[in-house]
Design a protein around this motif. Structure first.
Motif, PDB file in Angstrom:
ATOM      1  N   GLY A  84       0.804  -1.211   0.000  1.00  0.00           N
ATOM      2  CA  GLY A  84       0.000   0.000   0.000  1.00  0.00           C
ATOM      3  C   GLY A  84       0.840   1.265   0.000  1.00  0.00           C
ATOM      4  O   GLY A  84       0.635   2.170  -0.812  1.00  0.00           O
ATOM      5  N   GLY A  85       1.806   1.304   0.902  1.00  0.00           N
ATOM      6  CA  GLY A  85       2.627   2.500   1.012  1.00  0.00           C
ATOM      7  C   GLY A  85       3.467   2.714  -0.228  1.00  0.00           C
ATOM      8  O   GLY A  85       3.664   3.846  -0.686  1.00  0.00           O
TER       9      GLY A  85
ATOM     10  N   ARG B 237     -11.298 -10.509   9.277  1.00  0.00           N
ATOM     11  CA  ARG B 237     -10.320  -9.474   8.966  1.00  0.00           C
ATOM     12  C   ARG B 237     -10.922  -8.309   8.185  1.00  0.00           C
ATOM     13  O   ARG B 237     -12.025  -8.396   7.651  1.00  0.00           O
ATOM     14  CB  ARG B 237      -9.172 -10.058   8.150  1.00  0.00           C
ATOM     15  N   THR B 238     -10.162  -7.222   8.100  1.00  0.00           N
ATOM     16  CA  THR B 238     -10.490  -6.128   7.189  1.00  0.00           C
ATOM     17  C   THR B 238      -9.320  -5.986   6.223  1.00  0.00           C
ATOM     18  O   THR B 238      -8.291  -6.628   6.402  1.00  0.00           O
ATOM     19  CB  THR B 238     -10.690  -4.794   7.936  1.00  0.00           C
ATOM     20  N   PHE B 239      -9.484  -5.155   5.226  1.00  0.00           N
ATOM     21  CA  PHE B 239      -8.486  -5.089   4.163  1.00  0.00           C
ATOM     22  C   PHE B 239      -7.873  -3.704   4.050  1.00  0.00           C
ATOM     23  O   PHE B 239      -8.560  -2.698   4.202  1.00  0.00           O
ATOM     24  CB  PHE B 239      -9.118  -5.463   2.830  1.00  0.00           C
ATOM     25  N   GLN B 240      -6.591  -3.689   3.728  1.00  0.00           N
ATOM     26  CA  GLN B 240      -5.931  -2.395   3.504  1.00  0.00           C
ATOM     27  C   GLN B 240      -6.475  -1.748   2.236  1.00  0.00           C
ATOM     28  O   GLN B 240      -6.844  -0.584   2.228  1.00  0.00           O
ATOM     29  CB  GLN B 240      -4.425  -2.591   3.390  1.00  0.00           C
ATOM     30  N   ASN B 241      -6.518  -2.525   1.167  1.00  0.00           N
ATOM     31  CA  ASN B 241      -7.193  -2.055  -0.056  1.00  0.00           C
ATOM     32  C   ASN B 241      -8.649  -2.457   0.082  1.00  0.00           C
ATOM     33  O   ASN B 241      -8.981  -3.623  -0.067  1.00  0.00           O
ATOM     34  CB  ASN B 241      -6.610  -2.721  -1.296  1.00  0.00           C
ATOM     35  N   LEU B 242      -9.491  -1.491   0.313  1.00  0.00           N
ATOM     36  CA  LEU B 242     -10.889  -1.769   0.610  1.00  0.00           C
ATOM     37  C   LEU B 242     -11.491  -2.862  -0.259  1.00  0.00           C
ATOM     38  O   LEU B 242     -11.321  -2.879  -1.472  1.00  0.00           O
ATOM     39  CB  LEU B 242     -11.698  -0.489   0.414  1.00  0.00           C
TER      40      LEU B 242
ATOM     41  N   SER C  60      -0.838 -13.572 -17.815  1.00  0.00           N
ATOM     42  CA  SER C  60      -0.193 -13.515 -16.510  1.00  0.00           C
ATOM     43  C   SER C  60      -1.280 -13.520 -15.451  1.00  0.00           C
ATOM     44  O   SER C  60      -2.392 -13.052 -15.687  1.00  0.00           O
ATOM     45  CB  SER C  60       0.655 -12.256 -16.394  1.00  0.00           C
ATOM     46  N   VAL C  61      -0.962 -14.074 -14.296  1.00  0.00           N
ATOM     47  CA  VAL C  61      -1.958 -14.126 -13.239  1.00  0.00           C
ATOM     48  C   VAL C  61      -2.130 -12.715 -12.702  1.00  0.00           C
ATOM     49  O   VAL C  61      -1.223 -12.164 -12.098  1.00  0.00           O
ATOM     50  CB  VAL C  61      -1.481 -15.006 -12.068  1.00  0.00           C
ATOM     51  N   ALA C  62      -3.275 -12.144 -12.968  1.00  0.00           N
ATOM     52  CA  ALA C  62      -3.518 -10.797 -12.459  1.00  0.00           C
ATOM     53  C   ALA C  62      -4.139 -10.937 -11.081  1.00  0.00           C
ATOM     54  O   ALA C  62      -5.334 -10.905 -10.918  1.00  0.00           O
ATOM     55  CB  ALA C  62      -4.452 -10.042 -13.391  1.00  0.00           C
ATOM     56  N   ARG C  63      -3.256 -11.176 -10.074  1.00  0.00           N
ATOM     57  CA  ARG C  63      -3.832 -11.316  -8.746  1.00  0.00           C
ATOM     58  C   ARG C  63      -3.959  -9.942  -8.114  1.00  0.00           C
ATOM     59  O   ARG C  63      -2.980  -9.213  -7.987  1.00  0.00           O
ATOM     60  CB  ARG C  63      -2.980 -12.233  -7.876  1.00  0.00           C
ATOM     61  N   GLU C  64      -5.176  -9.648  -7.754  1.00  0.00           N
ATOM     62  CA  GLU C  64      -5.427  -8.351  -7.162  1.00  0.00           C
ATOM     63  C   GLU C  64      -4.918  -8.379  -5.740  1.00  0.00           C
ATOM     64  O   GLU C  64      -5.166  -9.318  -4.996  1.00  0.00           O
ATOM     65  CB  GLU C  64      -6.939  -8.090  -7.195  1.00  0.00           C
ATOM     66  N   ARG C  65      -4.173  -7.336  -5.349  1.00  0.00           N
ATOM     67  CA  ARG C  65      -3.666  -7.300  -3.981  1.00  0.00           C
ATOM     68  C   ARG C  65      -4.748  -6.788  -3.056  1.00  0.00           C
ATOM     69  O   ARG C  65      -5.498  -5.890  -3.397  1.00  0.00           O
ATOM     70  CB  ARG C  65      -2.443  -6.387  -3.913  1.00  0.00           C
ATOM     71  N   VAL C  66      -4.823  -7.386  -1.890  1.00  0.00           N
ATOM     72  CA  VAL C  66      -5.837  -6.894  -0.953  1.00  0.00           C
ATOM     73  C   VAL C  66      -5.188  -6.396   0.329  1.00  0.00           C
ATOM     74  O   VAL C  66      -4.042  -6.659   0.564  1.00  0.00           O
ATOM     75  CB  VAL C  66      -6.856  -7.994  -0.605  1.00  0.00           C
TER      76      VAL C  66
END
Ligand SMILES: Nc1ncnc2c1ncn2[C@@H]1O[C@H](COP(=O)(O)OP(=O)(O)OP(=O)(O)O)[C@@H](O)[C@H]1O
Ligand SMILES: Nc1ncnc2c1ncn2[C@@H]1O[C@H](COP(=O)(O)OP(=O)(O)OP(=O)(O)O)[C@@H](O)[C@H]1O
Ligand SMILES: [Mg+2]
Ligand SMILES: [Mg+2]
Lengths: 233, 261, 291, 314, 361
Positions: free
Chosen positions: A136-137, B83-88, C285-291
């Motif tokens: 994120g940062g 949990r909650t998420f940093q990226n909503l 490519s695996v487009a894994r969304e970061r959470v």
């Protein structure tokens, strides 16, 4: 430099900005603080031209921005690092930066990329990786750097400190100050109100879509109401 | 106090980048446990591993004494982890209260058949879920948003919505990823009260947060990561005096904040 | 037997190259808008039919091929400006239905402007088929193949090496951010549509001497092109070509060696098997969304 | 209007239409057209559960219509089963097949899922076309009129009422599902699978569940279609174009609007009948109308109009 | 006077548009001709044409519409077997005569009271082809059929009549109606040593691609195609590939080479001339089916002096020696097609044209 007068804006039927007026002087840092949902982001979007306005006018460098396309505003020297970072997740870090220099020459772009890597070495380390894989940062650093790539005269920063470690917050704020010292005008939307007000030349407080207080950064910092409501004291 | 979560030397790498290496933590039941560290230290990744979004390449995880390594996140939720998420990750096309109701899903017992025909059991359960969810929204301070579409809520409210949703699963442990991001100091105080209430009700809290005032005030223990590795763990006062922590993470400003907390 | 196998291979590669070209067009539009454009095959039809009628009207082949390509390009421009762009608030599925509507519309226009009969174009080079270890290879196949290679190389260079190419990717990934970077999203996407449609048109023109064309030839091409693009990994030009060739070859071998009635079945079975093992396609490519 | 209230109103409107239509338009032709609307409406409602709520695309759903249609044809022609039994068996078979293929393919996302389902639909259609000995091949196979409780069902009217009742039941069930905890879970999956999973939703299972349910809807629609046509052909049941038609019905009516799907079916069944006045311009008009519909009502008829009403209303 | 309403449901678009399109043009042209000539007994014909797009379900709905809404007295059309079979029950039930353009035998066998058809059956085409194969002294063949309704049905018929001619089908291949390359199938056939000739039951333009591929592969086996490709387009599209191929065609296609004594010569030339002028494209067998069907219905109305469906039907069944472009029809209560093998002429494609085969060559 920037003059917003009587601005109103709405999402659907709900008006969220009511008659907002601010004036930002050249070479100043202008801090905008306010609670969640006050309309800060909406105001920045309106200035950048990605949010329709229903009334009022925006003047930038003595030119009216009404009816001017968002892309033209960038060419005129207005740049924004948006809320929520909005990186191009599938593109590499470097491509993200270079797209920030869309309106610039290749040489400007090269220079900008070097400057960004210097400010945030981690971006250099990750330059080939997709921006979406960054933490994120790290994405926040990328978003800020990308906004600088167009070499703007005026930079709109929407919560730049969000998600940054304390050390980096220091660094970003220092950078903002030094950019100002080099003549850049900055509109800074911040939740980290204390810090924002401490470096701001001008500042204002927004509440439910209206400007309720304006003054110098230090004046607001001293205002008891601000201290209670926004500085948590 | 017995331990709620034991992470035993886990590691994960993404295409050569070691995001987390050989990290072990142990969280006591009922505690507020914070994880801090510079950007990219691996905090969110650690959360993703604990909550079953990623499978660790090494090491194991125990939840309340049970080995849960590699378990899917819905199964973990049933084990009491939320949990909650940093990226909503809000369900944007639903209203606030519906978002929270989804959190009740795993507690809803009515059969699909009974739902299809709207039998009394399903109807009753639906009503209870809705009421409980409204209470939770009140609890996090979003009562007035209940029937608003999530898409029309400001950022700060969405963070709280995720919190309410996570609480709806009635967790025994909750992972909060930067709950105060996007909040001003006054709002952060609200978040702090909320977290205290949650912890007070017996839920173990694991917190990732960059707001040092909040972290220092609220944490029973703090674990510091850098570059995917542990650099120290201890109480607030121990951590803020640690030179490595100051150099890598806190900086001047952070140290002042931490000290003032 | 080797001659037979070689024959299957050559025929598969030829047809595969046609699929590949349609898939390339798919890829470009997908990259700029995330829309799966089911009118892509109709660009091929428009290009080919225009050329057929211009040639029948006495014009020479090569200039008319350019004309056909341009007509397809204009169709792409209109599709974006008059339909896709005004409907951009529609969900992705809505846009798919919209392109299907556009495809039906294109057929409706073609049957009026041209006719409902099948047509063919003469081979570009009037040479005898080439004999190779007992297998026969048509010269037009070589044209298609060469065209595919040139276009994929150009497209891959464009998307990976130029800022404009990356701009196309950027507008689809985050059009708000793209706008804030000063991009004129509309123009960038228009460009993608025009180029993509022109590629489609060219594909149709090159393939017409082999496959024939008619007002409704677009549907099956769209389908196969879509399938090929997905098999290769959506959004990747090299994948699109690989997907197209694999599809063509599987069809040829499946049809030749096992059962010609189930030719299409083999194609789709392979797709299902590949996707089961690699949900992102061969080159995706695996487009894994970061959470 | 509360959601529950509006659901009941929609159902009441539907029942009223079904009940009144035969009085207003007495000819067999209109009854047949209405019957087709109900039959395709049923399939579209099922598909909407999958696409509109769970957000999972299927470009091969007509495959299940084919299974339902051919199970009643083959059941009575080859295996001597009654119509009702074969329709039920068809639904069971569809459910079983959906459960089997759904497990691997529902792991795919977006367009990848689209191509996989497209392939599935193709396979079914090819199977029906090629196994001519059993299925009669491309020319189709006749379906004997079923006898239910000693009644031979053959008139258009009888099938009108049967399809009408089945549709009402289908809409009722779909509405309930949507408002239930399963429905919420599906919509949540649509928005964020990770989040849904993290709060305890078994994503794979829920997706599979709705896939199976939507397959059963399509299968029943297929059986009804076979009965009221008296003949089934691969193209008019399982063909790719039928799948596309179904998707179009759902999208035009409005993703996520149960009532919209019935409306979408009505539009697509009626259009070809209305457009006959345009003769050679039929296709052109059909395509144009589809495009215009999406451009002007981007979210589909029902949701877009509801939005517009909400905006202009108080 | 009330006009006489005649209905048609044709596959004007879709995969079978090569059938429906010329049929639509033909029926519109002929209606105009009849009306220009004063109609039937002073009553004009009013034509109602619907396009089913090749979809059986749509055809069935349009059938209802013709019966209930338009109230036609007779129906001509149903371009394919599938659409015809879907519409049959409706017309049987409504008791309206139905003249179909479908190829398959099952349309008229078992005989249905209200249903007639004009095209020769696939069986007849197979027989005609096998006669020729046998005459050339071949006995083992390969069949490469289309997987559409026509191809599959004709393939089945060929398989069942082959023994009658002592012909063995030693290899089979198929192709889809939308296939754009048939090289693999032909390669397989080429590899089979005992194949002496290839028979291609297929309709439309796909066999033209086959003929091209055949030529490109340099194959020299005798090639037989079906009456389903009997249009000029086939020759043109095959780009020389069809040279030397043989097929049974109706008299219509060999109009100019018909002997002046041939009774079909006059109607063939008349239709060819009128159609080519009106439609600006060469005639095809498919339009010819419609020509004959429509004319027979008009004749029947004329003879019965009534527009009662039942009377028209009876008159249709009483058709005797009607000389059409497709053959000479004599209907009976047991034969609702009324054609024999003489309607078919075996031709070879020579120099890009149909050229009649003198028996025994
Ligand atoms: N897409 C939208 N549709 C409808 N209403 C919206 C939308 N986005 C924001 N709003 C509303 O507009 C108001 C202002 O929101 P905005 O995002 O500008 O606030 P903000 O001051 O930036 O808040 P935060 O500090 O949480 O970022 C809020 O009441 C919010 O609910
Ligand atoms: N899916 C991934 N692919 C590639 N790299 C990844 C992936 N996920 C995480 N990383 C890398 O792992 C490192 C740790 O990331 P993580 O998000 O855990 O950091 P963080 O401690 O949460 O940082 P922040 O405070 O900025 O949120 C980062 O360098 C990031 O780029
Ligand atoms: Mg904001
Ligand atoms: Mg993080």
């Amino acid at each position: 430099m920037l003059d917003v007068a009587g601005l109103s804006s709405r999402y659907g039927r709900v008006e969220v900005l009511h008659d907002v007026s601010i004036t930002v002087s050249r070479g100043h840092i202008f801090a905008l603080i306010g609670a969640n949902g006050a309309g800060k982001t909406t105001l920045l979007r309106a200035i950048s031209g990605v949010q329709p306005v229903t009334a009022g006018r925006i003047t930038f460098k003595e030119r009216s921005l009404n009816g001017v396309k968002a892309s033209t505003r960038v060419k005129m020297g207005l740049s924004q690092s948006p809320e929520g970072r909005q990186v191009f997740a599938g593109l590499s870090v470097e491509d993200n930066l270079r797209l920030g220099a869309w309106t610039r020459s290749k040489a400007d772009s090269d220079r900008g990329v070097q400057a960004a890597y210097q400010m945030f070495p981690i971006l250099h380390e990750k330059k080939g990786l997709p921006a979406g894989s960054l933490s994120g940062g790290q994405q926040q650093m990328l978003a800020i750097s990308r906004a600088l790539m167009s070499q703007p005269d005026m930079l709109l920063l929407d919560e730049p400190s969000m998600g940054l470690s304390p050390l980096l917050i220091d660094q970003v704020f220092e950078a903002v100050c030094s950019l100002r010292d080099r003549g850049l005008t900055v509109v800074l939307v911040e939740q980290n109100a204390n810090l924002a007000l401490s470096i701001a030349d001008q500042a204002c407080v927004m509440e439910t879509g209206r400007i309720v207080l304006t003054g110098s950064g230090s004046a607001l910092q001293a205002d008891p109401r601000v201290r209670e409501l926004y500085l948590g004291e | 106090m017995s331990s709620m979560l034991d992470v035993l030397s886990i590691s994960i790498a993404f295409g050569g980048v070691k995001a987390v290496s050989d990290v072990s933590i142990s969280v006591a039941a009922g505690a507020v446990f914070s994880i801090i560290g510079p950007n990219g230290a691996g905090k969110t990744t650690l959360f993703n591993i604990i909550s079953g979004v990623y499978i660790p390449q090494d090491g194991s995880i125990r939840l309340n004494g049970k080995d849960v390594t590699g378990m899917r996140s819905d199964a973990l939720a049933r084990e009491g982890l939320s949990r909650t998420f940093q990226n909503l990750q809000v369900f944007m096309q639903m209203t606030a209260v519906e978002n929270v109701m989804v959190g009740r899903h795993m507690h809803e017992r009515s059969r699909t058949i009974s739902q299809l025909f709207s039998l009394p059991g399903a109807v009753r359960e639906n009503r209870t879920s809705r009421e409980r969810s409204r209470e939770l929204l009140e609890f996090v301070g979003l009562g007035s948003y209940a029937d608003r579409s999530a898409a029309a809520m400001p950022y700060g409210a969405l963070k709280k919505l995720e919190l309410a949703r996570a609480l709806a699963t009635e967790p025994r442990m909750i992972l909060l990823d930067e709950p105060a991001a996007g909040c001003n100091p006054a709002e952060t105080v609200e978040v702090e009260k909320l977290v205290r209430k949650i912890a007070g009700s017996g839920v173990t809290v694991v917190l990732v947060e960059h707001d040092m005032k909040l972290v220092m005030r609220i944490s029973d223990r703090i674990h510091v990561l850098d570059g995917g590795r542990t650099i120290c763990e201890g109480t607030a006062s121990e951590v803020q005096r640690n030179e490595r922590v100051i150099a890598a993470y806190l900086g001047d400003h952070g140290r002042r904040e931490a000290a003032n907390a | 037997m080797t001659a037979d196998l070689l024959q299957y291979a050559s025929s598969g590669v030829t047809i595969g190259a046609v699929y590949a070209l349609v898939a390339l067009g798919f890829t470009l539009i997908y990259n700029s808008t995330h829309v799966a454009n089911f009118a892509q095959g109709d660009f091929a039809m428009l290009g080919a039919m225009t050329t057929v009628f211009a040639v029948a009207g006495g014009l020479p082949t090569f200039p008319t091929a350019i004309l056909g390509t341009m007509v397809a390009g204009v169709a792409g421009l209109l599709l974006y400006r008059l339909a896709i762009d005004p409907a951009r608030s529609s969900p992705v599925l809505g846009l798919i239905v919209l392109t299907i509507g556009a495809s039906i519309f294109a057929k409706g226009v073609a049957q009026l402007v041209f006719d409902k009969r099948f047509h063919s174009l003469p081979s570009w080079f009037d040479a005898r088929p080439i004999e190779l270890f007992g297998a026969t290879i048509q010269t037009q196949s070589l044209v298609v193949l060469a065209g595919t290679i040139v276009i994929v190389a150009a497209l891959a260079t464009f998307t990976t090496r130029t800022l404009l190419g990356k701009g196309i990717l950027a507008v689809s990934q985050n059009s708000l951010a793209a706008t804030l970077m000063g991009m004129n999203v509309g123009s960038v996407v228009t460009l993608a549509f025009v180029v993509s449609a022109a590629i489609g048109g060219l594909a149709g023109i090159m393939a017409a001497p082999i496959t024939l064309t008619s007002y409704d030839a677009g549907t099956i091409l769209s389908l196969k092109g879509f399938a090929a693009a997905m098999l290769g990994g959506m959004g990747n030009p090299v994948g699109a070509v690989a997907g197209g060739i694999v599809l063509g070859v599987v069809e040829a071998f499946g049809g030749g060696l096992i059962s010609s009635g189930y030719k299409d079945a083999f194609a789709f079975l392979i797709i299902l098997i590949v996707l089961a093992a690699r949900p992102q396609g061969l080159f995706g490519s695996v487009a894994r969304e970061r959470v | 209007m509360s959601p529950k209230h509006s659901r009941l109103v929609q159902l009441a409107i539907l029942i009223a239409i079904i009940g009144m239509a035969p009085l207003l338009v007495p000819s067999n032709y209109y009854l047949r057209v209405m019957t087709l609307i109900y039959v395709f409406g049923l399939a579209a409602v099922g598909l909407n559960l999958l696409m509109g709520f769970a957000g999972q695309v299927s470009l091969g759903h007509a495959g299940f219509i084919g299974i339902g249609a051919y199970s009643v044809a083959l059941g009575s022609v080859h295996w001597g089963l009654t119509g009702l039994t074969s329709a039920v068996l068809g639904a069971v078979a569809s459910a079983a097949i959906a459960a089997m293929v759904g497990r691997p393919i529902l792991r795919l996302k977006g367009h990848y899922l689209a191509v996989a389902t497209l392939g599935f639909g193709f396979l079914i259609a090819l199977l029906i076309t090629n196994e001519a000995g059993l299925t009669g091949g491309p020319d189709g196979i006749a379906v004997p009129r079923p006898v239910v409780f000693g009644w031979r069902l053959r008139t258009v009217e009888q099938w009108y009422w049967i399809s009408g009742v089945v549709l009402v039941a289908g809409v009722f069930i779909a509405q309930n599902l949507v408002a239930s905890s399963t429905g919420r879970a599906l919509r949540a999956i649509h928005d964020s699978e990770v989040a849904a999973q993290a709060i305890g939703v078994d994503v794979a299972r829920q997706k599979l569940k709705v896939f199976v349910i939507s397959a059963v809807y399509a299968s029943l629609a297929g059986s009804l279609l076979a009965f009221c046509n008296g003949l089934v052909t691969p193209e008019s049941t399982a063909g790719f174009l039928k799948s596309v038609e179904l998707v179009t019905m759902v999208v035009l009516g409005g993703l996520g609007s149960v009532f919209g799907s019935v409306l979408g079916a009505a539009v697509l069944v009626l259009l070809p009948q209305v457009l006959t006045v345009f003769h050679d311009y039929e296709h052109l008009m059909l395509g144009l109308l589809m495009v215009l519909c999406i451009v002007m009502l981007p979210r589909g008829v029902v949701p877009s109009l509801a939005r517009k009403l909400a905006r202009t209303g108080t | 006077e009330q006009p006489i309403k005649i209905g048609a449901v044709l596959s004007v678009t879709g995969p079978a548009s090569f059938l429906g399109e010329p049929q639509k043009r033909t029926i519109e042209m002929l209606t105009q001709q009849v009306n220009a000539g004063g109609g039937i007994g002073g009553r004009k014909i009013e034509l109602v044409v619907y396009d089913d797009g090749g979809d059986a379900n749509a055809a069935r709905t349009f059938a209802s519409r013709l019966i209930d809404e338009d109230k036609v007295v007779a129906m001509v059309g149903g371009s394919t077997t599938g659409t015809t079979m879907a519409m049959l029950p409706a017309f049987e039930e409504a008791e309206i005569p139905f003249m179909s353009m479908a190829g398959a035998l099952q349309v008229v066998q078992p005989v249905r009271k209200w249903v007639f058809k004009t095209p020769q059956t696939d069986t007849m085409a197979c027989e005609k082809i096998f006669e020729d194969i046998k005459a050339r002294g071949f006995s083992s063949i390969a069949v490469v059929f289309g997987t559409d309704g026509f191809g599959r049905s004709m393939r089945d018929q060929c398989v069942s009549v082959a023994p009658k001619y002592n012909i063995r089908i030693v290899h089979e291949e198929s192709f889809g109606p939308k296939d754009s390359d048939m090289t693999p199938q032909l390669t397989n056939v080429r590899g089979k040593k005992d194949v002496q000739a290839i028979v291609v039951p297929g309709i439309g333009q796909t066999p033209a691609i086959l003929a091209r591929n055949y030529r490109q592969l340099g194959m020299t086996l005798p090639l037989y195609v079906s009456h389903g490709v009997a249009s000029r387009e086939f020759i043109d599209l095959s780009a020389g590939g069809a040279e030397g191929a043989r097929l049974p065609v109706p008299a219509l296609l060999v109009g100019s080479s018909l002997a002046s004594s041939d009774p079909q010569r006059a109607p063939v030339l008349a239709y060819t001339q009128a159609y080519e002028k009106a439609a600006n494209q060469p005639v095809s067998a498919f339009g010819g089916f419609m020509h004959d069907g429509f004319q027979m219905v008009v004749e029947a109305i004329r003879r019965s002096g009534s527009s009662e469906p039942a009377r028209i039907r009876d008159a249709l069944e009483a058709t005797k020696g009607f000389v059409g472009v497709n053959g000479i029809y004599s209907m009976t209560a047991r034969d609702h097609m009324g054609l024999d093998l003489t309607g078919f002429r075996m031709v070879e494609i020579k120099n890009g044209n149909w050229s009649p085969i003198v028996a025994g060559n």
